[in-house]
Scaffold this active site. Structure first.
Site, mmCIF file in Angstrom:
data_model
loop_
_atom_site.group_PDB
_atom_site.id
_atom_site.type_symbol
_atom_site.label_atom_id
_atom_site.label_comp_id
_atom_site.label_asym_id
_atom_site.label_seq_id
_atom_site.Cartn_x
_atom_site.Cartn_y
_atom_site.Cartn_z
ATOM 1 N N SER A 45 38.186 41.098 36.772
ATOM 2 C CA SER A 45 39.414 41.829 36.483
ATOM 3 C C SER A 45 39.893 42.411 37.802
ATOM 4 C CB SER A 45 39.165 42.928 35.451
ATOM 5 O OG SER A 45 40.403 43.353 34.921
ATOM 6 N N GLU A 46 41.171 42.207 38.112
ATOM 7 C CA GLU A 46 41.634 42.462 39.479
ATOM 8 C C GLU A 46 41.647 43.931 39.875
ATOM 9 O OE1 GLU A 46 43.399 40.970 37.097
ATOM 10 O OE2 GLU A 46 45.491 41.629 37.071
ATOM 11 N N ASN A 47 41.450 44.828 38.922
ATOM 12 C CA ASN A 47 41.360 46.236 39.314
ATOM 13 C C ASN A 47 39.986 46.583 39.885
ATOM 14 O OD1 ASN A 47 40.470 45.804 36.582
ATOM 15 N ND2 ASN A 47 40.308 48.014 36.378
#
Lengths: 217, 233
Positions: A45-47
């Site tokens: 997840s890019e966060n």
């Protein structure tokens, strides 16, 4: 015709063993529920998390542990947390092999539009532009038509695009389409949906070769 | 040891003025500098440019500054959760620069690392590329993105020490370490401030050299934006 869960289920068949995958918000998130037996996947997840697990049990929610959709999540054994620059190094550097994301429009040369409707909806691109510019394999999960019944599969995008020439495959409630250098190729029909119905719901030309098989879920 | 501790949020915000550019850490509401935002929302500073991945929600995070119309311009990647934001943007009251999330992160990191610009494939062929230099590397077009700097960077960490070293928790790390590097003055607020020497140097995420002021945050609400759970079997 497929529902959203079945679209996710069909996309899950595209997952390859021992790969890193980024799932976008909406239908793509559901793909994690249908990983085939014997396939090991790590979700990014890019966060800033790799090795994302299912949603937490009630009472276990942690405000310091969310996915890119801001939903509370858990981590699995082997998970790792990192900052946003490291996260996008994984994406831009093509270490994440597959991206599954939603779209408002996809064109026959593989352009995708999913971040803005001028004058109406301006939410921003988030990580989508970085994701579609880099991943080797990009699959779009979406409904075949919009709420007005208009095709989202187009010769050319009408909305501001998110990336050029990047989408490899599209899975909709009606069909599985491959983006080839000659345009959309119809690979599979949803159960009970005819080739004719798919053609009628599609604004772009379709390459149709031989008998088109029905999806097996 | 160089002591970075300030005793309260007012001291931490000394030098803040109207028309400045701020970086504000966090992703959604996770890892936002709650105490700095709350204090800024009570100050008479206006015309601000805020660089932050998101713009908070209507009544929390940067939404508090938007309500008082303290922000002139936002530089973000995703602003979907804030109705007041959308209203101000569509009416033209608020200037908005939307940029790809990875480019936003790297532009902060680059500033802190002394790299004035870099080429990235993200955004090529889109509105984002308008007016930017394009170069082909390895057969693929890339666009030139420049480093982002700020008068102040406001970041939030889980633990910190008096030398300004920071440790983050979970996905609350996100943009905080990168913005800490980029701020001319970086203000770090932490949930737990400990004396230098108590944190294991092997476990520190952000070295204190990037932090000018550190303080223990007075209180944290740590609001959850999308509470999603599964049923126990």
């Amino acid at each position: 015709m497929l529902d959203k869960n079945q679209i996710a289920q069909r996309i899950a068949q595209e997952l390859e063993h021992n790969t890193y995958v980024n799932l976008g918000i909406g239908i793509p998130t559901l793909v994690a529920n249908y990983i085939p037996q014997g396939i090991d996947i790590e979700f990014q997840s890019e966060n800033g998390v790799l090795g994302m697990g299912p949603f937490p049990f009630e009472g276990d929610e942690d405000p310091d542990l969310i996915n890119a959709g801001k939903q509370t999540i858990t981590t699995l054994d082997g998970a790792v947390l990192f900052d946003s620059a490291t996260s996008f190094a994984m994406i831009r550097g093509q270490h994440v092999q597959l991206t599954v994301l939603g779209a408002m429009e996809v064109s026959e040369n593989g352009d995708i539009a999913n971040w803005k409707i001028p004058g109406k909806m301006v939410k921003g691109m988030g990580g989508a532009m970085d994701l579609v510019a880099s991943a080797d394999n990009i699959i779009v999960a979406m409904m075949h038509t919009n709420r007005a019944g208009e095709s989202k599969i187009l010769k050319q995008c009408t909305l501001p695009i998110t990336g050029v020439n990047c989408v490899k495959k599209v899975v909709t409630n009606l069909a599985v389409l491959e983006v080839t250098n000659k345009g959309f190729k119809l690979l599979e029909r949803a159960p009970g949906v005819s080739v004719e119905e798919i053609k009628n719901a599609t604004a772009a030309d379709l390459i149709i070769e031989g008998e088109i098989p029905e999806m097996v879920l | 040891m160089i002591n970075k501790v300030v005793s309260n949020i007012n001291e931490a915000l000394e030098g803040v003025e109207s028309n400045m550019t701020f970086m504000v850490g966090g992703f959604g509401l996770s890892g936002i500098p709650e105490n700095a935002i709350a204090a800024l929302s009570k100050m008479d500073v206006f015309g601000l440019t805020c660089i932050s991945n998101n713009a908070g929600v209507d009544d929390f995070g940067l939404g508090l500054l938007l309500q008082r119309k303290q922000i002139k311009k936002m530089i973000s990647s995703y602003v979907g959760e804030n109705a007041e934001f959308e209203r101000q943007m569509l009416s033209g009251e608020l200037e908005v620069d939307l940029i790809p999330q990875g480019s936003l992160a790297e532009r902060c990191r680059a500033a802190g690392a002394g790299i004035p610009a870099f080429f990235t494939p993200a955004g090529y062929g889109t509105e984002v590329a308008e007016g930017k230099e394009v170069r082909e590397y390895n057969g693929k077009p890339h666009i030139l993105e420049t480093a982002l700097t700020a008068d102040f960077a406001f970041v939030k960490a889980w633990k910190g020490d008096t030398a300004g070293n920071l440790i983050f928790k979970g996905t609350a790390r996100n943009f905080n370490p990168l913005m800490a590097m980029a701020g001319k003055i970086t203000v770090a607020e932490v949930e737990e401030l400990v004396p230098a020497g108590e944190l294991d140097p092997n476990q520190i995420h952000t070295p204190g050299i990037f932090v000018q002021r550190i303080l223990q945050g007075e209180k944290y609400e740590k609001r959850i934006e999308q509470r999603t759970i599964r049923k126990r079997e």
